[in-house]
Design a protein around this motif. Structure first.
Motif, PDB file in Angstrom:
ATOM      1  N   UNK A  47       0.828  -1.210   0.000  1.00  0.00           N
ATOM      2  CA  UNK A  47       0.000   0.000   0.000  1.00  0.00           C
ATOM      3  C   UNK A  47       0.863   1.261   0.000  1.00  0.00           C
ATOM      4  N   UNK A  48       1.906   1.271   0.815  1.00  0.00           N
ATOM      5  CA  UNK A  48       2.804   2.428   0.872  1.00  0.00           C
ATOM      6  C   UNK A  48       3.530   2.619  -0.456  1.00  0.00           C
ATOM      7  N   UNK A  49       3.867   1.521  -1.107  1.00  0.00           N
ATOM      8  CA  UNK A  49       4.524   1.618  -2.410  1.00  0.00           C
ATOM      9  C   UNK A  49       3.566   2.215  -3.444  1.00  0.00           C
ATOM     10  N   UNK A  54       7.204   4.169  -2.002  1.00  0.00           N
ATOM     11  CA  UNK A  54       8.096   4.099  -0.844  1.00  0.00           C
ATOM     12  C   UNK A  54       8.705   2.705  -0.747  1.00  0.00           C
ATOM     13  N   UNK A  55      10.009   2.641  -0.477  1.00  0.00           N
ATOM     14  CA  UNK A  55      10.689   1.354  -0.353  1.00  0.00           C
ATOM     15  C   UNK A  55      10.235   0.639   0.919  1.00  0.00           C
ATOM     16  N   UNK A 142      -6.195  10.872   0.787  1.00  0.00           N
ATOM     17  CA  UNK A 142      -5.167  11.004  -0.245  1.00  0.00           C
ATOM     18  C   UNK A 142      -4.321   9.739  -0.385  1.00  0.00           C
ATOM     19  N   UNK A 143      -4.234   8.957   0.663  1.00  0.00           N
ATOM     20  CA  UNK A 143      -3.477   7.701   0.622  1.00  0.00           C
ATOM     21  C   UNK A 143      -4.465   6.542   0.666  1.00  0.00           C
ATOM     22  N   UNK A 282      13.780   6.544  -3.573  1.00  0.00           N
ATOM     23  CA  UNK A 282      13.340   7.937  -3.550  1.00  0.00           C
ATOM     24  C   UNK A 282      11.840   8.014  -3.811  1.00  0.00           C
ATOM     25  N   UNK A 283      11.050   8.359  -2.792  1.00  0.00           N
ATOM     26  CA  UNK A 283       9.585   8.372  -2.932  1.00  0.00           C
ATOM     27  C   UNK A 283       9.087   9.511  -3.814  1.00  0.00           C
TER      28      UNK A 283
END
Length: 459
Positions: A47-49, A54-55, A142-143, A282-283
């Protein structure tokens, strides 16, 4: 949104049942939450990716790991935290035993931001539950991927009458803020924080506001520039610069500015390559609107490194800005991206001019080997918290309260401080009956001398 009043009513009734005050019950749910997060770890990474590119390393470092630490801390210490605290009695009340009892406020609203959507949703929820409150969580719209998995985790662990995640946009936040709460915990911008405070004031609801601001980083000429560059680049570019406690700008001693710029350039390339867009570490900026906002901040600025912007990919390369005007947008607004303005100073008066140009910041950083300079700086300026010779790491120590001051926020949390934030502290005196001194009772004639002696020796 039509379900919000009924959910709140159910939580109010559940709270009145006293079930949430059962410490073993709280512990069982915290342990269940820990197991659920562990089982969903890869889904959280995914989900974060999707939301940030995001790594997994950064996702664990800045989100999952800190949440797990918060859970482990609460599980280990909850019984001790919740125990009534014995306090030294006053001679005026002799004989007595005095205590502070921690009781939950009741029905709590937690509004989480988008920049660390898992951490900043779960950590307040964990501490609110630990303290015995019911919770309604509003994750960021937003996320959407991280908010979805967060909602699923909460649904799998808690009944709605204890804790629930309600997704939605501004309309949902507005509907939630229109309700009466016993406590509100908000993390986000100063602008929205004022709206939250106004809504809470209508019901005299206590609030914690975790906001932001322009956090400065002062660098004198006594430092090891290569070491400073390594730490500065890490702290500034973590999460693509979208960190409320990131250094918003640098104030460097003028005689080392050019050297600092060169080592910063070299460090950025070393960590993220000559084209950071291809780096897996690098996000991205959260969305196109925020990418455009930062692009606007860069208009008319002297870009000395980076400046590559690709709106469709929400990409902004690590960027250095040389000597922006103090009245420019980039020095008036929180940047919240991988852009670092570099200003210089010759005297401490120059530092004053720059820092007092903005409101009190959330964080404050000083790089120096001169203890007198460090002490002078940290005592002179008001800010939420800070670090000497590094960035961000004060957030990771649960023994330190984390929060802002003035425009950067009010209230604090983390660890035991988080449990205390969500607990009303009740003062209790248990008076003994075996002795009842008569001097406090009328008639008072002839007792003044004894009364003054008692007050003189109050402890």
């Amino acid at each position: 949104m039509s379900r919000i009043p009924s959910i709140i009513k159910e939580q109010q009734q559940f709270f009145k049942s006293q079930k949430t005050k059962d410490i073993d019950y709280r512990l069982s749910l915290l342990k269940a939450l820990k197991l659920e997060i562990l089982s969903k770890e890869q889904a959280i990474f995914n989900a974060l990716e999707k939301d940030f590119k995001k790594s997994e390393f950064e996702g664990y470092l800045s989100e999952i790991g800190l949440v797990m630490n918060s859970l482990n801390l609460a599980i280990k210490n909850l019984k001790r935290w919740a125990r009534p605290k014995r306090i030294k009695s006053s001679l005026l009340n002799f004989p007595s035993k005095d205590y502070i009892y921690s009781e939950p406020y009741g029905n709590v609203l937690v509004i989480a931001p988008w920049n660390y959507p898992f951490l900043l949703a779960l950590e307040p929820l964990i501490m609110a539950i630990s303290a015995g409150n019911t919770v309604v969580l509003k994750p960021s719209e937003l996320t959407k991927h991280t908010s979805k998995i967060t909602t699923e985790i909460i649904q799998n662990v808690f009944s709605e009458n204890f804790a629930v995640s309600i997704e939605g946009g501004i309309e949902t936040s507005t509907a939630l803020l229109a309700q009466k709460w016993d406590y509100i915990f908000f993390t986000g911008s100063t602008k929205v924080g004022k709206i939250v405070a106004e809504a809470a004031a209508k019901h005299l609801t206590p609030v914690v506001l975790e906001l932001g601001g322009k956090s400065p980083c002062i660098i004198d000429d006594s430092v090891n520039l290569k070491l400073i560059a390594r730490r500065l680049v890490w702290g500034k570019l973590l999460n693509g610069g979208q960190t409320c406690i990131a250094a918003d700008y640098v104030i460097v001693k003028n005689n080392i500015k050019e050297n600092l710029i060169e080592v910063l350039k070299a460090e950025i390339i070393k960590r993220y390559g000559s084209n950071p867009k291809t780096s897996p570490d690098f996000p991205r900026i959260i969305n196109k609107n925020n990418t455009k906002r930062i692009e606007t901040l860069l208009e008319g600025q002297n870009i000395i490194f980076g400046g590559d912007i690709q709106i469709e990919d929400c990409y902004i390369s690590p960027t250095l800005i040389d000597e922006p005007s103090l009245d420019s947008k980039i020095m008036q607004e929180e940047i919240f991206g991988p852009v670092l303005p570099i200003l210089t100073y010759e005297t401490e008066l120059d530092i004053e001019t720059i820092i007092w140009n903005t409101e009190k910041p959330l964080s404050f950083y000083v790089f120096s080997e001169h203890s007198d300079f460090i002490e002078s700086i940290i005592k002179k300026y008001s800010f939420g918290g800070g670090v000497i010779n590094d960035l961000l790491i004060h957030f990771g120590n649960h023994r330190l309260p984390f929060g802002g001051v003035g425009d950067s926020g009010t209230g604090s949390y983390h660890g035991k401080h988080g449990f205390d934030t969500f607990s009303n502290k009740k003062s209790i005196i248990k008076r003994g009956n075996w002795f009842d001194p008569s001097f406090r009772y009328a008639p008072y004639k002839g007792k003044m001398s004894l009364l003054k002696k008692v007050f003189k020796y109050l402890g």
